[in-house]
Design an enzyme around this catalytic site. Structure first.
Site, short mmCIF file in Angstrom:
data_model
loop_
_atom_site.label_atom_id
_atom_site.label_comp_id
_atom_site.label_asym_id
_atom_site.label_seq_id
_atom_site.Cartn_x
_atom_site.Cartn_y
_atom_site.Cartn_z
N ARG A 1 0.82 -1.22 0.00
CA ARG A 1 0.00 0.00 0.00
C ARG A 1 0.85 1.26 0.00
O ARG A 1 0.50 2.25 0.64
CB ARG A 1 -0.98 -0.01 1.19
CG ARG A 1 -1.83 -1.27 1.28
CD ARG A 1 -2.85 -1.38 0.17
NE ARG A 1 -3.87 -0.38 0.30
CZ ARG A 1 -5.01 -0.56 0.96
NH1 ARG A 1 -5.28 -1.70 1.51
NH2 ARG A 1 -5.89 0.39 1.02
N ARG B 1 -3.11 7.19 0.31
CA ARG B 1 -3.44 8.44 1.01
C ARG B 1 -2.31 9.04 1.82
O ARG B 1 -2.40 10.19 2.23
CB ARG B 1 -4.66 8.23 1.89
CG ARG B 1 -5.94 8.22 1.06
CD ARG B 1 -7.10 7.75 1.88
NE ARG B 1 -6.92 6.37 2.26
CZ ARG B 1 -7.73 5.68 3.05
NH1 ARG B 1 -8.78 6.27 3.56
NH2 ARG B 1 -7.49 4.43 3.33
N ARG C 1 -6.18 12.07 -7.13
CA ARG C 1 -7.43 11.33 -6.96
C ARG C 1 -8.63 12.24 -6.72
O ARG C 1 -9.78 11.77 -6.72
CB ARG C 1 -7.30 10.37 -5.77
CG ARG C 1 -6.71 9.01 -6.05
CD ARG C 1 -7.69 8.06 -6.76
NE ARG C 1 -9.06 8.13 -6.23
CZ ARG C 1 -9.48 7.53 -5.15
NH1 ARG C 1 -8.68 6.78 -4.45
NH2 ARG C 1 -10.73 7.64 -4.75
N ASP D 1 -6.99 -2.67 -7.10
CA ASP D 1 -7.54 -3.22 -5.86
C ASP D 1 -7.95 -4.67 -6.10
O ASP D 1 -8.24 -5.05 -7.24
CB ASP D 1 -8.76 -2.41 -5.38
CG ASP D 1 -9.10 -2.76 -3.94
OD1 ASP D 1 -8.44 -2.24 -3.03
OD2 ASP D 1 -9.99 -3.60 -3.73
N TYR E 1 -15.12 -11.05 1.27
CA TYR E 1 -15.86 -9.82 0.95
C TYR E 1 -17.19 -10.15 0.28
O TYR E 1 -18.21 -9.52 0.55
CB TYR E 1 -15.01 -8.92 0.04
CG TYR E 1 -13.95 -8.16 0.80
CD1 TYR E 1 -14.29 -7.07 1.60
CD2 TYR E 1 -12.63 -8.55 0.76
CE1 TYR E 1 -13.33 -6.37 2.31
CE2 TYR E 1 -11.65 -7.86 1.46
CZ TYR E 1 -12.01 -6.77 2.24
OH TYR E 1 -11.06 -6.09 2.96
#
Ligand code: CP3
Length: 356
Positions: A37, A41, A50, A86, A161
Site C-alpha cells: 500500500r 493516502r 485522486r 484493488d 468480501y
C-alpha cells in the site's frame, strides 16, 4: 506457455534487480525494499491526483493508474512499484455490483451467500481486463530496471468480501458457509481463483515482473481448514503465472501458523506480518524459503530512534532466511508521514549485513 516476449523479466531488464534476485533466493548487496500500500493516502500527490475521482474509476483509467503506481517509486526510491489497483477490480470487471467506500473498503450491492448466488456469478470476459494491461504497460514503460509487482486477492480473502457483503472482523459468515455447504464454497472459491488468476495474467501481460497474492484474512482460519478448503484454490490462482516463471510472493496477516501451507501452494517468497520475528518464521519454513517483511506499521509513527532500531532488528533477523525482501508487516497506514518511509528506504539501502 511463456511470458510475453517483451516482458521485462524475459528481456532481462529487471532480471538483475534486487527484488527479482531476492525472490530467486539470492542476496544482492543491498536488500530490496518496498511497502505494501505504498501508493495511496499517505502521499499528498496521490490525494491531489485522486481529487473527485472514485477509486474504481481511478483503477480503470490506465494513465492515472500508471501515474499513481509511479508516485511512490519517484518519491521514496523503493526497489519495486506495485500496480495501483484493488483486489475487487476483477470482481467489478466481471459485472458484480461492488463499490469501494472511502474509509471502509469494498462493499457489495448484494452479498453472495446461497448456491444460486454463486451459480449466478458471471464469468470474467478477458477483454474486460484491457484497462489493466494498459495501466500496467504504462507504468512499466517508465520504470526502467525497476520491477512492477502485480497482485491479486487470494480466493479466501476475496470470497470473504463477497459472502460478508463488505469488510468484517472475523469472516464469520464466510467460515460458516465453508463448513455448511462445502460444494457451494468450493464453487465460490474457484470463481474467485479464476478472476484473480486472470487479473494477475493481465498485469504480467502488461509487464509485471513479480506477483504478490494477498490472503489478508487467512489468519482467521485453522491450519486444517486452510490446507483442506482454501489452499487448493489459492494454488489454482497461481497456476498460470507460475507456468510463466514469474516469481510469486504470498502474504497473509496473522498467518504465522500457516506459513508452511502458504509456501506449499506455489510461493517463492512468503510474506510475514509484524507479529512473528523473521528468524522464527524462517525456522518454521526449514530455513529454506526467502521471506518478505515485517516492519511493524505502528512504529512508523514512533520517534525515529525507536523505528530505526526496529528496522535494524528486522534486517538482522531476516539474515536467518536465504533471502529477504524488506517490507512492512501490513499496509502503510494512511496517516503515515511519507518522509518517514523515505528514511526507512535510505536506512535499508545503507545497511550492510554484519559478517557472520
Ligand atoms: O499497495 C499498493 O500501493 C497498491 C494498491 C492496492 C490497493 N489495494 C489500493 C487501495 C493494493 C495492493 C490493495 C490490496 C487490497 N485491497 C487488499 C489486500 C491488502 C491488505 O491491505 O490486506 C485488501 C484487503 C483490499 C480491500 C480494500 N480496498 C480495503 C481494505 C481498502 C481500504 C479502505 C479504506 O479506505 O481505508 C480498499 C480501498 C483502497 N485500495 C484504497 C487504495 C489506495 C483507498 C482508496 C482511497 O484512496 O479512497
Amino acid at each position: 506457455m511463456t511470458a510475453p516476449a517483451d516482458n521485462p523479466l524475459v528481456t532481462g531488464r529487471t532480471a538483475g534487480s534486487p527484488l527479482v534476485r531476492a525472490c530467486r533466493g539470492e542476496r544482492p548487496a543491498t536488500p530490496p525494499v518496498w511497502f505494501m500500500r505504498q501508493a495511496g493516502r499517505s502521499l499528498p500527490e496521490y490525494r491531489a491526483a485522486r481529487e473527485g475521482i472514485e477509486m474504481l474509476d481511478a483503477c480503470l483509467t490506465p494513465e492515472l493508474a500508471a501515474e499513481l503506481t509511479l508516485q511512490p517509486v519517484r518519491r521514496h526510491g523503493v526497489d519495486a512499484a506495485v500496480f495501483f489497483s484493488d483486489i475487487v477490480v476483477p470482481v467489478a470487471l466481471a459485472g458484480v455490483d461492488v463499490r469501494i467506500v472511502p474509509g471502509r473498503g469494498p462493499v457489495l450491492g448484494s452479498p453472495v451467500r446461497t448456491p444460486d448466488d454463486v451459480a449466478a456469478l458471471p464469468p470474467l470476459d478477458p477483454g474486460a481486463l484491457a484497462p489493466i494491461v494498459a495501466g500496467a504497460a504504462g507504468a512499466v514503460a517508465q520504470l526502467g530496471t525497476t520491477p512492477l509487482i502485480g497482485f491479486a486477492g487470494a480466493p479466501y480473502t476475496l470470497a470473504s468480501y463477497l459472502v460478508e457483503g463488505g469488510p468484517s472482523r472475523d469472516q464469520l459468515r464466510a467460515r460458516a458457509l465453508m463448513r455448511t455447504d462445502p460444494t457451494t464454497w468450493a464453487a465460490l472459491l474457484d470463481w474467485c481463483a479464476d478472476v484473480s488468476a486472470a487479473f494477475l495474467m493481465a498485469q504480467v501481460t502488461g509487464g509485471a515482473s513479480v506477483v504478490q497474492l494477498f490472503d489478508s484474512w487467512a489468519g482467521s482460519l485453522s491450519v486444517a481448514d486452510y490446507a483442506g478448503r482454501v489452499a487448493p484454490h489459492s494454488a489454482r490462482t497461481l497456476t498460470g503465472v507460475r507456468a510463466l516463471g514469474v516469481p510469486v510472493i504470498h502474504f497473509g496477516v496473522g498467518s504465522g501458523d500457516l506459513l508452511a501451507e502458504m509456501h506449499r501452494v506455489g510461493a517463492d517468497v512468503v510474506g510475514v506480518d509484524w507479529r512473528l520475528p523473521l528468524d522464527e518464521a524462517s525456522r518454521r519454513l526449514g530455513g529454506a524459503v526467502p521471506l518478505q517483511g515485517n516492519i511493524d506499521p505502528a512504529l512508523l509513527a514512533a520517534p525515529w530512534p525507536v523505528l530505526a532500531d526496529h528496522v535494524e532488528d528486522v534486517l538482522r533477523r531476516g539474515l536467518a532466511a536465504p533471502a529477504h525482501v524488506v517490507n512492512l508487516g501490513h499496509g502503510v497506514p494512511p496517516d503515515t508521514d511519507p518522509a518517514v518511509l523515505t528514511r526507512v528506504v535510505e536506512l535499508v539501502h545503507g545497511w550492510r549485513s554484519p559478517v557472520i
